[in-house]
Motif scaffolding. Sequence first.
Motif, PDB file in Angstrom:
ATOM      1  N   LEU A 162       0.824  -1.209   0.000  1.00 53.44           N
ATOM      2  CA  LEU A 162       0.000   0.000   0.000  1.00 53.44           C
ATOM      3  C   LEU A 162       0.864   1.268   0.000  1.00 53.44           C
ATOM      4  O   LEU A 162       0.571   2.241  -0.703  1.00 53.44           O
ATOM      5  N   THR A 163       1.940   1.245   0.781  1.00 51.65           N
ATOM      6  CA  THR A 163       2.815   2.419   0.859  1.00 51.65           C
ATOM      7  C   THR A 163       3.476   2.699  -0.482  1.00 51.65           C
ATOM      8  O   THR A 163       3.542   3.857  -0.925  1.00 51.65           O
ATOM      9  N   PHE A 164       3.963   1.660  -1.146  1.00 59.75           N
ATOM     10  CA  PHE A 164       4.580   1.848  -2.457  1.00 59.75           C
ATOM     11  C   PHE A 164       3.573   2.413  -3.450  1.00 59.75           C
ATOM     12  O   PHE A 164       3.888   3.309  -4.244  1.00 59.75           O
ATOM     13  N   ALA A 165       2.347   1.887  -3.416  1.00 59.53           N
ATOM     14  CA  ALA A 165       1.312   2.362  -4.332  1.00 59.53           C
ATOM     15  C   ALA A 165       0.987   3.827  -4.076  1.00 59.53           C
ATOM     16  O   ALA A 165       0.792   4.611  -5.021  1.00 59.53           O
ATOM     17  N   VAL A 166       0.934   4.234  -2.809  1.00 61.13           N
ATOM     18  CA  VAL A 166       0.688   5.637  -2.479  1.00 61.13           C
ATOM     19  C   VAL A 166       1.850   6.500  -2.948  1.00 61.13           C
ATOM     20  O   VAL A 166       1.660   7.581  -3.512  1.00 61.13           O
ATOM     21  N   GLU A 167       3.079   6.026  -2.711  1.00 57.34           N
ATOM     22  CA  GLU A 167       4.265   6.773  -3.161  1.00 57.34           C
ATOM     23  C   GLU A 167       4.231   7.013  -4.663  1.00 57.34           C
ATOM     24  O   GLU A 167       4.689   8.042  -5.155  1.00 57.34           O
ATOM     25  N   ALA A 168       3.708   6.042  -5.411  1.00 54.75           N
ATOM     26  CA  ALA A 168       3.722   6.108  -6.876  1.00 54.75           C
ATOM     27  C   ALA A 168       2.481   6.768  -7.446  1.00 54.75           C
ATOM     28  O   ALA A 168       2.310   6.800  -8.670  1.00 54.75           O
ATOM     29  N   SER A 169       1.613   7.305  -6.593  1.00 50.59           N
ATOM     30  CA  SER A 169       0.355   7.884  -7.058  1.00 50.59           C
ATOM     31  C   SER A 169       0.360   9.409  -6.935  1.00 50.59           C
ATOM     32  O   SER A 169       0.922   9.963  -5.985  1.00 50.59           O
ATOM     33  N   ALA A 170      -0.283  10.065  -7.878  1.00 45.02           N
ATOM     34  CA  ALA A 170      -0.398  11.517  -7.859  1.00 45.02           C
ATOM     35  C   ALA A 170      -1.477  11.956  -6.871  1.00 45.02           C
ATOM     36  O   ALA A 170      -2.360  11.166  -6.501  1.00 45.02           O
ATOM     37  N   GLU A 171      -1.399  13.188  -6.459  1.00 37.75           N
ATOM     38  CA  GLU A 171      -2.410  13.737  -5.552  1.00 37.75           C
ATOM     39  C   GLU A 171      -3.802  13.593  -6.164  1.00 37.75           C
ATOM     40  O   GLU A 171      -4.006  13.830  -7.352  1.00 37.75           O
ATOM     41  N   GLY A 172      -4.753  13.182  -5.337  1.00 40.42           N
ATOM     42  CA  GLY A 172      -6.110  12.995  -5.809  1.00 40.42           C
ATOM     43  C   GLY A 172      -6.412  11.598  -6.308  1.00 40.42           C
ATOM     44  O   GLY A 172      -7.567  11.278  -6.592  1.00 40.42           O
ATOM     45  N   ALA A 173      -5.395  10.759  -6.421  1.00 43.60           N
ATOM     46  CA  ALA A 173      -5.590   9.390  -6.911  1.00 43.60           C
ATOM     47  C   ALA A 173      -6.117   8.492  -5.794  1.00 43.60           C
ATOM     48  O   ALA A 173      -6.113   8.857  -4.625  1.00 43.60           O
TER      49      ALA A 173
END
Length: 272
Positions: A162-173
């Motif tokens: 989950l942390t990696f996915a959040v790191e790789a996501s733009a704001e609002g995603a």
Amino acid sequence: MTTSSTGNAGEKPVASGFAVSERTAHLRAEAALFMRDHVLSLVSHDLRGPLNAIHSWAYVLERKLDANDPNAQRAVTGIRNGVDQQVKLLETIVDTTRAETKSLALAYAPFPLHPLLDETAEEVRSGLGRARGVEVAVDSQLATEQLNGDRERLAAALWLMLTFAVEASAEGATVKLVTKADTSVWHASVAYEPNDAALEDPSLPHVLEAFARKQAREPREAKRIAWVLALCKRIAEAHGGSFEQGEATDSTADGATATLALRVPLSATAPK
């Protein structure tokens, strides 16, 4: 990267004033440890093939060269000795160093899965997710299913996904965790829209190391995962399961969806 010395008790600064909890700091350190040993494993594996080939060709050359030419014989002997020294370094330094995570001790006990999902998702949501403006959503088809395994280790693997996915996501995603269990296996899949700028931007809050995030953007060989996700793979395999990092499924650059998939037997046992 800028850091802040301010924060609540029990929190540690990471970037741009963003502070993480003691637990997050511990999980980040665990991820770094497994990543180090994963890289060492790749180095050991990828070097042995060429070294074996050099060693074999040295014997071929030796048979072709004049046995009475001392310089040629010294050259071949030097090649073989050099290869032997490199193999010894791999065995005494690389293999020994990564032994800490190679044989992973697990504390097996039955536990309900649903609380684990809720706790881990909320931990990522209230920490990095909120700081980055990224939503963490859970689509669970679980009811009262239990898994016999190491709860803390599996929580760490899910947290890193989950942390990696959040790191790789733009704001609002939105990062979406989809999970279910069939008769024998627990499935957990994290879907996200990878954004290279979000993954590397030093002005954004980050938990994972900068070099690990940079490496995660590089092309990967078939079935290899980003180094930073090594903890997920090792813990899954230690439970007799599997972990996969899927490529983006959409052909367009924007809106492409990538996945991280964890599969663990409900009655997990250490692989033989």
